[in-house]
Scaffold this active site. Structure first.
Site, mmCIF file in Angstrom:
data_model
loop_
_atom_site.group_PDB
_atom_site.id
_atom_site.type_symbol
_atom_site.label_atom_id
_atom_site.label_comp_id
_atom_site.label_asym_id
_atom_site.label_seq_id
_atom_site.Cartn_x
_atom_site.Cartn_y
_atom_site.Cartn_z
ATOM 1 N N GLU A 34 -4.597 -10.022 9.418
ATOM 2 C CA GLU A 34 -6.015 -10.322 9.203
ATOM 3 C C GLU A 34 -6.209 -11.698 8.577
ATOM 4 O O GLU A 34 -6.727 -11.842 7.458
ATOM 5 C CB GLU A 34 -6.686 -9.210 8.393
ATOM 6 N N GLN A 78 0.806 -1.225 0.000
ATOM 7 C CA GLN A 78 0.000 0.000 0.000
ATOM 8 C C GLN A 78 0.839 1.276 0.000
ATOM 9 O O GLN A 78 0.317 2.348 -0.290
ATOM 10 C CB GLN A 78 -0.942 -0.018 1.205
HETATM 11 C C1 BGC Z 1 -6.097 -3.833 6.335
HETATM 12 C C2 BGC Z 1 -5.463 -2.649 5.636
HETATM 13 C C3 BGC Z 1 -6.539 -1.739 5.073
HETATM 14 C C4 BGC Z 1 -7.375 -1.244 6.243
HETATM 15 C C5 BGC Z 1 -8.435 -0.216 5.891
HETATM 16 C C6 BGC Z 1 -7.369 -3.540 7.056
HETATM 17 O O1 BGC Z 1 -8.313 -4.462 6.626
HETATM 18 O O2 BGC Z 1 -5.164 -4.515 7.111
HETATM 19 O O3 BGC Z 1 -4.587 -3.125 4.662
HETATM 20 O O4 BGC Z 1 -6.017 -0.698 4.328
HETATM 21 O O5 BGC Z 1 -7.998 -2.328 6.863
HETATM 22 O O6 BGC Z 1 -9.454 -0.741 5.114
#
Ligand code: BGC
Length: 413
Positions: free
Chosen positions: A160, A21
């Site tokens: 996650e 990202q």
């Molecule tokens: C993730 C990130 C994502 C963030 C915001 C999480 O699910 O780890 O990569 O950008 O949420 O949506």
């Protein structure tokens, strides 16, 4: 006005990013392919992202200057092991310098070994639906920890781990069996050298076999990390929505909590902490998933602005695991920075309620340090404490960054 609340000594005050990202040009990863196939659901490619791969020294210095004492970032497997079994010393040296930069600024580096993206070769060999992936992940953890472990401050194996069941069961994305019929899915599978039916990127790996593979990868990865250089805490992170039941929705909500959260929370033997990542709540009625409640503000992600969810999920995670919690992600995407301050203020109130009840909460990490590439939604959602000009890469500190940084420095709010 509330009295000042002191946080425990050594409380971690962090911000988080993920390699894909922010680094830019992560061309050897599966997600880069997903972004570029014709008909891709990704609204735009990640491109140079925040060019953090080159600008990390200034970025880390800025985070330290703001007052943060922890920085959570991910190591990119697709860069470290560009072909199976071939490890890049130059890339490992790059991450070593990021760790060094953190230490030079008094920042504890928390690294994530896997944050959604995987090397292309891994997907070609069956990805997250192949049991061998757990051993491949463990080997990557072992080799990486050998090189970096002495400088790592804390580690998350997998980010996650429950994201794929969460996004399909809560209808954020269609399940893989429907995706098989879509042309972009077949094109991406073909580009990565697998049949559409065997195509298993992490974000879409939902079968019981995939869940077992992910949990096994976590366990084997953790063993490899713990056996290696350094001595630091290791855990996994989970996407925990506060799943609420509205009259008659109790059975469904309980079933969802079980399938999305408990299957993971109840399998974390030997972990040092659980990383809680919470953004909002979701509600179930007797017929199923309910839309956002009327009158409740929405974020740029189209889900509810609901910072109170964090307190609920911290309590839930501790009740299921008995482990200490580090909030490894919490945040809001908004163009109105005053709403960001309000969101964090209410989320931190929840954290302090937990601490006051004697619950072991060891840190709070805001997602994200920078406005960055929000996966299929591209650069429109802005979660960052720091804005990034997409043309010039210039960083602009938002007032919320100074506000949260001052809380971090004071260890009180
Ligand atoms: C993730 C990130 C994502 C963030 C915001 C999480 O699910 O780890 O990569 O950008 O949420 O949506």
């Amino acid at each position: 006005m509330n009295a000042q609340i002191e946080f425990p000594k050594d409380f971690l005050w962090g911000t988080a990013t993920a390699a894909h990202q922010v680094e830019g040009n992560n061309v050897n990863s599966d997600v880069w392919v997903l972004e570029h196939v014709p008909g891709s659901p990704y609204v735009e490619p990640s491109d140079d992202a925040c060019d953090h791969y080159h600008r990390y020294r200034e970025d880390i210095a800025l985070l330290a200057e703001l007052g943060f004492n922890m920085y959570r970032f991910s190591l990119e497997w697709a860069r470290i092991e560009p072909e199976e079994g071939e490890f890049s010393r130059a890339v490992l040296e790059h991450y070593r310098d990021m760790l060094r930069a953190c230490h030079e600024h008094g920042i504890t580096p928390m690294v994530t070994f896997h944050h959604f993206t995987s090397p292309r070769w891994l997907i070609a060999s069956g990805g997250w639906e192949s049991r061998n992936t757990a051993d491949k992940f463990a080997r990557y953890c072992e080799r990486t920890t050998e090189y970096l472990g002495d400088l790592i401050g804390a580690a998350c194996t997998i980010n996650e781990a429950n994201i794929a069941p969460l996004i399909t069961k809560l209808e954020f994305s269609p399940p893989p069996r429907q995706l098989h019929k879509e042309a972009w899915w077949s094109a991406a599978a073909k580009a990565l050298g697998v049949s559409p039916r065997r195509f298993a990127p992490f974000l879409y790996a939902t079968s019981p076999k995939a869940i077992d593979t992910i949990l096994t990868a976590h366990r084997k990865g953790m063993e490899a990390i713990k056996a290696g250089a350094g001595d630091f805490q290791v855990g996994i992170t989970l996407a925990l929505l506060d799943i609420q039941a509205i009259e008659g929705g109790e059975t469904l909500a309980a079933q969802m909590r079980h399938e999305i959260n408990d299957v993971f929370l109840e399998n974390l033997g030997g972990d040092d902490f659980v990383g809680v990542q919470t953004y909002s709540r979701t509600r179930f009625g007797p017929q199923g998933l309910l839309p956002a409640e009327e009158g409740v503000e929405l974020t740029q992600m189209d889900y509810e602005f609901w910072p109170e969810a964090l307190e609920a999920t911290i309590r839930y995670a501790i009740s299921k695991t008995g482990l200490p919690v580090i909030v490894t992600e919490n945040g809001v995407s908004t163009t109105d920075d005053t709403r960001r301050v309000e969101y964090i203020r209410r989320a931190l109130q929840g954290v302090t309620n937990c601490i006051n009840d004697g619950l072991p909460v060891r840190g709070y990490t805001y997602w994200s340090a920078f406005d960055n590439f929000e996966w299929s939604l591209g650069y429109r959602p802005t979660f960052g404490l720091i804005a990034v000009n997409r043309e010039t890469q210039e960083r602009t500190v938002k007032p919320s960054a100074r506000w949260l940084g001052a809380i971090a420095r004071a260890n009180a709010f």
